[in-house]
Design a protein around this motif. Structure first.
Motif: not given
Length: 356
Positions: A25-42
C-alpha cells in the motif's frame, strides 16, 4: 484475479502457527497479525483439526474484507492499530489547531469510558458531547469546540474508521450572535480580593491586565519577558498551522501585571503554573456565583475586559488592536467598536449646532 492481500502463517516457538496478512500500500509493505492460531502438527487431534478449520475460516474472511477494502478505496486499508487507537489519543493527535487542546480536555471530562476506541465512537456519543458542550460553555465557544471535534470525526470517516453517515442528523451547539462581555474595573477588583483558587486567580488577573489568551499564558516563558518588562512573543492564534511565527508582538506591562510575575527565573522556565482549562472554568464559574457577578467568567472575558477598559479610557483602537495582537484592526473593530457608547457619545457631542 490476482490476490493483493496475502494470508500467511508464522511459525511460533511452541510449534503452532499464527495467521497474519501482508499487502503493498502506497509503495510499502504492511502487516496485520490476526491473533488467530493453528496447530502445526503432522497428526493433530480431532479437536485441533476442528479448531484449525475455524481459525482458517475466520482468517480467510478477514483477508477477503481487507482485499475488498484495498481494491475499493484509493487510500487502502486503515491499519488495525489505528482503528483500535483510543478515541482520546486519536483526537489529541488530530486536534492540533487553536482550541483543539481545550476541546480534548472537555472530551476527557465527558467520556464515560476513557479507554473507548476511536472505531467504537457512535452517534449517541457524538450527540451527547454536543449537548455537554452546550450545557457547560457559552454558545459560540461550544460551537467552536464541537467544530474541532467534528473535523476529527470527518478525518476518521475519510480513513474508513467510522461510517460515512455517522454525522447525519447530529445537532451542533447553536451559534449565537457575537456579543462581547467584559468586566468592569470594580468587578476585577472584587475577583482580586476573593478566595478564588490562587493559581487560577493569578493567571486570570494576568489576562485582565495584559489581554493575553489562556494558551499564550500557559506557554509563556521567562524568555518571553524582556528586562524592562515587555512581553515579546508570537501569539498562538496568529501563528501558522505549523507553528511558524507570523509576527512578534511586543506588549509593555502595567505595574499590576508585573506584580503577578514573581522572581525572574531561567529563560526556558514557564512563568506560571497554569491549571487545566476545565479547572479554571469550574473555579471561575463558582466564584462568579459567590460574588453575584451576572456574567460567565472565562479567559476571553478577561481578554475582552483589557480591550474595553483601554477603549473606555480613550486609547486609540489601532493601539488596542496592536496590544491585543490582532492581525488586522478590522478584527478589533468587529468585536469592540460597538461595545461602549462612551466614544460615540463624545464624538456626537463634538458635532456643531446647525440652525435649521
Amino acid at each position: 484475479m490476482k490476490k493483493v492481500v496475502n494470508l500467511r502463517v508464522k511459525k511460533l516457538a511452541n510449534g503452532n502457527g499464527s495467521y497474519y496478512l501482508d499487502w503493498f500500500q502506497s509503495g510499502k509493505r504492511h502487516y496485520e497479525y490476526l491473533k488467530l492460531y493453528t496447530v502445526l502438527s503432522d497428526r493433530p487431534t480431532k479437536e485441533e483439526r476442528d479448531a484449525n478449520r475455524e481459525s482458517l475460516k475466520l482468517a480467510q474472511q478477514i483477508r477477503n474484507q481487507r482485499e475488498n477494502q484495498l481494491i475499493a478505496e484509493p487510500q487502502g486499508i486503515t491499519p488495525t492499530a489505528k482503528r483500535k487507537q483510543s478515541a482520546i489519543t486519536y483526537f489529541e493527535n488530530n486536534a492540533t489547531t487553536k482550541g483543539g487542546e481545550q476541546m480534548t480536555e472537555h472530551l476527557k471530562a465527558y467520556l464515560p469510558n476513557k479507554s473507548i476506541q476511536i472505531q467504537n465512537i457512535n452517534k449517541e456519543l457524538i450527540q451527547g458531547f454536543s449537548d455537554y458542550l452546550s450545557k457547560e460553555l457559552n454558545g459560540n465557544t461550544a460551537n467552536a469546540y464541537f467544530s474541532k471535534f467534528r473535523s476529527s470525526i470527518k478525518r476518521a470517516i475519510a480513513e474508513k474508521i467510522l461510517p460515512s453517515d455517522i454525522l447525519l442528523d447530529i445537532s451542533a451547539p447553536e451559534k449565537q450572535e457575537t456579543v462581547v462581555s467584559f468586566l468592569t474595573t470594580d468587578e476585577i477588583a472584587l475577583i482580586a480580593k476573593s478566595d478564588l483558587n490562587p493559581k487560577v486567580k493569578k493567571v486570570f488577573l494576568f489576562s485582565c491586565f495584559t489581554g493575553l489568551r489562556y494558551s499564550d499564558i500557559k506557554n509563556l516563558t521567562w524568555g518571553n519577558i524582556t528586562e524592562d518588562f515587555k512581553l515579546q512573543f508570537s501569539q498562538q492564534k496568529t501563528q501558522t498551522k505549523n507553528g511558524k511565527q507570523t509576527s512578534v508582538t511586543l506588549i509593555p506591562m502595567n505595574p499590576q501585571a508585573i506584580a503577578l510575575l514573581g522572581e525572574r527565573q531561567e529563560n526556558d522556565l514557564k512563568v506560571f503554573e497554569v491549571p487545566l482549562q476545565q479547572t479554571c472554568d469550574k473555579s471561575l464559574k463558582s466564584i462568579a456565583k459567590k460574588l453575584n457577578i451576572k456574567k460567565t467568567l472565562h479567559f476571553h472575558i478577561a481578554r475582552h475586559s483589557f480591550g474595553v477598559i483601554l477603549l473606555e479610557n480613550n486609547v486609540d483602537i489601532y493601539k488596542v488592536s496592536k496590544l491585543l495582537g490582532h492581525k488586522s484592526v478590522q478584527t478589533t473593530i468587529k468585536h469592540y467598536a460597538n461595545i461602549t457608547d462612551k466614544g460615540a457619545r463624545e464624538a456626537i457631542d463634538c458635532f456643531p449646532e446647525i440652525k435649521i
